[in-house]
Design an enzyme around this catalytic site. Structure first.
Site, PDB file in Angstrom:
ATOM      1  N   GLU A  56      41.699  68.367   7.667  1.00 22.58           N
ATOM      2  CA  GLU A  56      41.416  68.720   8.692  1.00 22.58           C
ATOM      3  C   GLU A  56      40.140  68.661   9.403  1.00 22.58           C
ATOM      4  OE1 GLU A  56      42.032  72.781  10.837  1.00 22.58           O
ATOM      5  OE2 GLU A  56      44.227  72.458  10.458  1.00 22.58           O
ATOM      6  N   ARG A  77      46.298  68.875  15.868  1.00 22.35           N
ATOM      7  CA  ARG A  77      44.965  68.903  15.370  1.00 22.35           C
ATOM      8  C   ARG A  77      43.998  67.819  15.597  1.00 22.35           C
ATOM      9  NH1 ARG A  77      46.572  73.284  15.196  1.00 22.35           N
ATOM     10  NH2 ARG A  77      46.226  75.148  13.454  1.00 22.35           N
ATOM     11  N   SER A  85      41.973  76.119   7.724  1.00 20.83           N
ATOM     12  CA  SER A  85      43.162  75.316   7.020  1.00 20.83           C
ATOM     13  C   SER A  85      42.190  73.928   6.862  1.00 20.83           C
ATOM     14  CB  SER A  85      44.405  74.927   7.785  1.00 20.83           C
ATOM     15  OG  SER A  85      45.095  76.015   8.293  1.00 20.83           O
TER      16      SER A  85
HETATM   17  N1  EPU Z   1      52.419  79.376   1.890  1.00 22.40           N
HETATM   18  C1  EPU Z   1      52.423  79.526   0.356  1.00 22.40           C
HETATM   19  N2  EPU Z   1      51.415  79.527  -0.316  1.00 22.40           N
HETATM   20  C2  EPU Z   1      50.446  79.657   0.286  1.00 22.40           C
HETATM   21  C3  EPU Z   1      49.676  79.341   1.540  1.00 22.40           C
HETATM   22  C4  EPU Z   1      51.202  79.323   2.476  1.00 22.40           C
HETATM   23  O1  EPU Z   1      53.403  79.719   0.148  1.00 22.40           O
HETATM   24  O2  EPU Z   1      49.278  79.657  -0.459  1.00 22.40           O
HETATM   25  C5  EPU Z   1      53.544  79.265   2.635  1.00 22.40           C
HETATM   26  C6  EPU Z   1      53.829  80.530   3.438  1.00 22.40           C
HETATM   27  O3  EPU Z   1      54.351  81.647   2.796  1.00 22.40           O
HETATM   28  C7  EPU Z   1      54.582  80.054   4.890  1.00 22.40           C
HETATM   29  C8  EPU Z   1      54.085  78.598   4.913  1.00 22.40           C
HETATM   30  O4  EPU Z   1      53.570  78.319   3.578  1.00 22.40           O
HETATM   31  O5  EPU Z   1      55.750  80.160   4.330  1.00 22.40           O
HETATM   32  C9  EPU Z   1      52.978  78.301   6.086  1.00 22.40           C
HETATM   33  O6  EPU Z   1      51.907  79.191   5.769  1.00 22.40           O
HETATM   34  P1  EPU Z   1      51.193  79.791   7.052  1.00 22.40           P
HETATM   35  O7  EPU Z   1      52.355  80.659   7.958  1.00 22.40           O
HETATM   36  O8  EPU Z   1      50.105  80.680   6.484  1.00 22.40           O
HETATM   37  O9  EPU Z   1      50.523  78.789   7.996  1.00 22.40           O
HETATM   38  P2  EPU Z   1      50.239  77.420   7.552  1.00 22.40           P
HETATM   39  O10 EPU Z   1      51.205  76.198   8.054  1.00 22.40           O
HETATM   40  O11 EPU Z   1      49.327  77.354   6.324  1.00 22.40           O
HETATM   41  C10 EPU Z   1      49.211  76.979  10.095  1.00 22.40           C
HETATM   42  C11 EPU Z   1      47.967  76.470  10.482  1.00 22.40           C
HETATM   43  C12 EPU Z   1      47.125  77.608  10.561  1.00 22.40           C
HETATM   44  C13 EPU Z   1      47.620  78.646  11.635  1.00 22.40           C
HETATM   45  C14 EPU Z   1      48.956  79.299  10.959  1.00 22.40           C
HETATM   46  C15 EPU Z   1      49.554  80.091  11.969  1.00 22.40           C
HETATM   47  C16 EPU Z   1      47.673  74.117  10.093  1.00 22.40           C
HETATM   48  C17 EPU Z   1      47.049  73.200   9.240  1.00 22.40           C
HETATM   49  N3  EPU Z   1      47.450  75.351   9.814  1.00 22.40           N
HETATM   50  O12 EPU Z   1      48.872  77.341   8.820  1.00 22.40           O
HETATM   51  O13 EPU Z   1      45.789  77.016  11.317  1.00 22.40           O
HETATM   52  O14 EPU Z   1      46.692  79.779  11.598  1.00 22.40           O
HETATM   53  O15 EPU Z   1      49.871  77.999  10.993  1.00 22.40           O
HETATM   54  O16 EPU Z   1      50.004  79.368  13.241  1.00 22.40           O
HETATM   55  O17 EPU Z   1      48.398  73.831  11.005  1.00 22.40           O
HETATM   56  C18 EPU Z   1      43.599  76.016  11.188  1.00 22.40           C
HETATM   57  O18 EPU Z   1      44.029  75.114  11.512  1.00 22.40           O
HETATM   58  O19 EPU Z   1      42.587  76.136  10.544  1.00 22.40           O
HETATM   59  C19 EPU Z   1      44.613  77.244  10.814  1.00 22.40           C
HETATM   60  C20 EPU Z   1      44.081  78.230  10.194  1.00 22.40           C
END
Ligand code: EPU
Length: 361
Positions: free
Chosen positions: A357, A183, A261
């Site tokens: 971010e 990012r 995010s």
């Molecule tokens: N989780 C929770 N509770 C929550 C949110 C997440 O327990 O409220 C857990 C989920 O169950 C999962 C883990 O945390 O096991 C990661 O969550 P998720 O798969 O939703 O991905 P993320 O790490 O929160 C990242 C990117 C997103 C992207 C997704 C999918 C960043 C900051 N965010 O989110 O990107 O869509 O992976 O690849 O790297 C963005 O940057 O704006 C964005 C949406």
């Protein structure tokens, strides 16, 4: 009255381009996906690269500070903007080149990112499908190296076309000089040779490798494969799955304001991670190739009990704690207050400082 003869002294020099429309006191609420209120004192729409040249040559605007606005999807506006807002609206998508190893597709910086992803699939140039439905524009995509489900823009980027805000000259920056990180890029920083506020991205060239190979392996994609029994999905199937996954857990900015995010997933050392796991065995974490470990910030925020909590009109999204939303006419200051409270709470429990971010103005 006879028309004076066109002599070198009274002929219109070719450098005098049509007047540049400068809008004043423009409401920026519709131009940021968080839907935060703020006013641009002066705003110029950039519809082609030459418009940047017109701004640079403008007697008043030329030397004034500039603020480049794309789709406004990675932005928290806390106050009115004094700098001249350059709202990038350059259209157009085309296949620039077909090589043995890749299709090279060029998009205007103002093209909506998801429209580009859809266009490439419709025309038979796959490779962007994992990044379907990311909000924002093509010009903003390299700024913070957007990514999702195993692919980042840097993995599909050939070059970035920019206009210099001092000289008004164009430049073509190959991907390897863009200093892409998680990012992050050269376009996000103004110090150490960074290009924020110094150049405007006008077009982006994407390299879509041949032969196409699916990027699978993400839990949610694997779940879809198991559900449907499809073990070798087409690009279109992956696109449809990603769209469905995102719609199910991420708020649509057209319905409820947000900037995706809100925090980056922090990267810690293996020792730090071990220490946290000792106290919180459930923490979601991903070992990285270099031995470090990425922690799921959404999980940590959720574990601190933030889902659904509010500060004024700003709230933590109920289905994904990493996303802050504009629940009811939020102001930027409320979003920032909520974000700080989350940072403190996560720091208090895990000893990790979350980094936002979006760009806060
Ligand atoms: N989780 C929770 N509770 C929550 C949110 C997440 O327990 O409220 C857990 C989920 O169950 C999962 C883990 O945390 O096991 C990661 O969550 P998720 O798969 O939703 O991905 P993320 O790490 O929160 C990242 C990117 C997103 C992207 C997704 C999918 C960043 C900051 N965010 O989110 O990107 O869509 O992976 O690849 O790297 C963005 O940057 O704006 C964005 C949406």
């Amino acid at each position: 009255m006879s028309t004076p003869p066109l002599t070198p002294s009274n002929a219109v020099p070719h450098a005098v381009l049509p007047a540049l429309p400068v809008e004043t006191d423009v409401n920026l609420k519709p131009y940021n996906t968080f839907g935060l209120p703020a006013v641009a004192k002066r705003l110029v729409r950039i519809r082609e690269a030459a418009d940047v040249r017109r701004v640079v040559d403008h007697p008043e605007l030329g030397r004034a500070p500039k603020f480049v606005l794309g789709g406004g999807s990675n932005l928290v506006l806390t106050k009115d903007v004094d700098a001249v807002v350059l709202k990038v609206e350059i259209p157009g998508i085309r296949l620039l080149e077909e090589r043995d190893d890749a299709w090279i597709v060029e998009a205007g910086a103002g093209v909506v990112w998801h429209d580009l992803v859809t266009w490439t699939l419709d025309h038979g140039y796959p490779g962007l499908e994992n990044m379907a439905l990311i909000p924002g524009t093509c010009g903003a995509a390299p700024v913070q190296n957007v990514g999702a489900y195993g692919i980042e823009v840097k993995d599909r980027l050939e070059a970035v076309e920019v206009m210099d805000l001092i000289t008004g000259r164009p430049a073509l920056l190959p991907a390897d000089v863009c200093r892409f990180g998680y990012r992050d890029s050269v376009f996000k920083h103004s110090d150490f040779g960074g290009l924020a506020g110094k150049s405007v991205i006008t077009h982006v060239r994407f390299r879509l490798p041949k032969p196409w190979q699916p990027v699978l392996g993400y839990l949610e994609i694997e779940r879809k494969m198991a559900e449907t029994g499809i073990s070798a999905p087409t690009p279109r199937q992956i696109y449809d799955w990603i769209v469905a996954v995102r719609r199910a857990k991420l708020p649509d900015p057209a319905v409820i304001g947000n900037a995706g995010s809100f925090f980056k997933n922090p990267v810690v050392t293996a020792e730090q991670c071990k220490d946290i796991i000792g106290r919180d065995p459930g923490i979601v974490h991903y070992p990285m190739p270099d031995g470090s470990v990425k922690l799921a910030a959404g999980w940590m925020i959720d574990a601190c009990g933030w889902k659904g909590k509010t500060v004024g009109g700003a709230a933590v999204y109920e289905k994904q704690a990493l996303v802050l939303v504009n629940k009811a006419d939020a102001r930027g200051a409320e979003v920032v207050t909520l974000a700080r409270a989350i940072q403190e709470s996560v720091y208090g429990r895990f000893g990790i400082r979350l980094e936002p971010e979006p760009v806060v103005v």
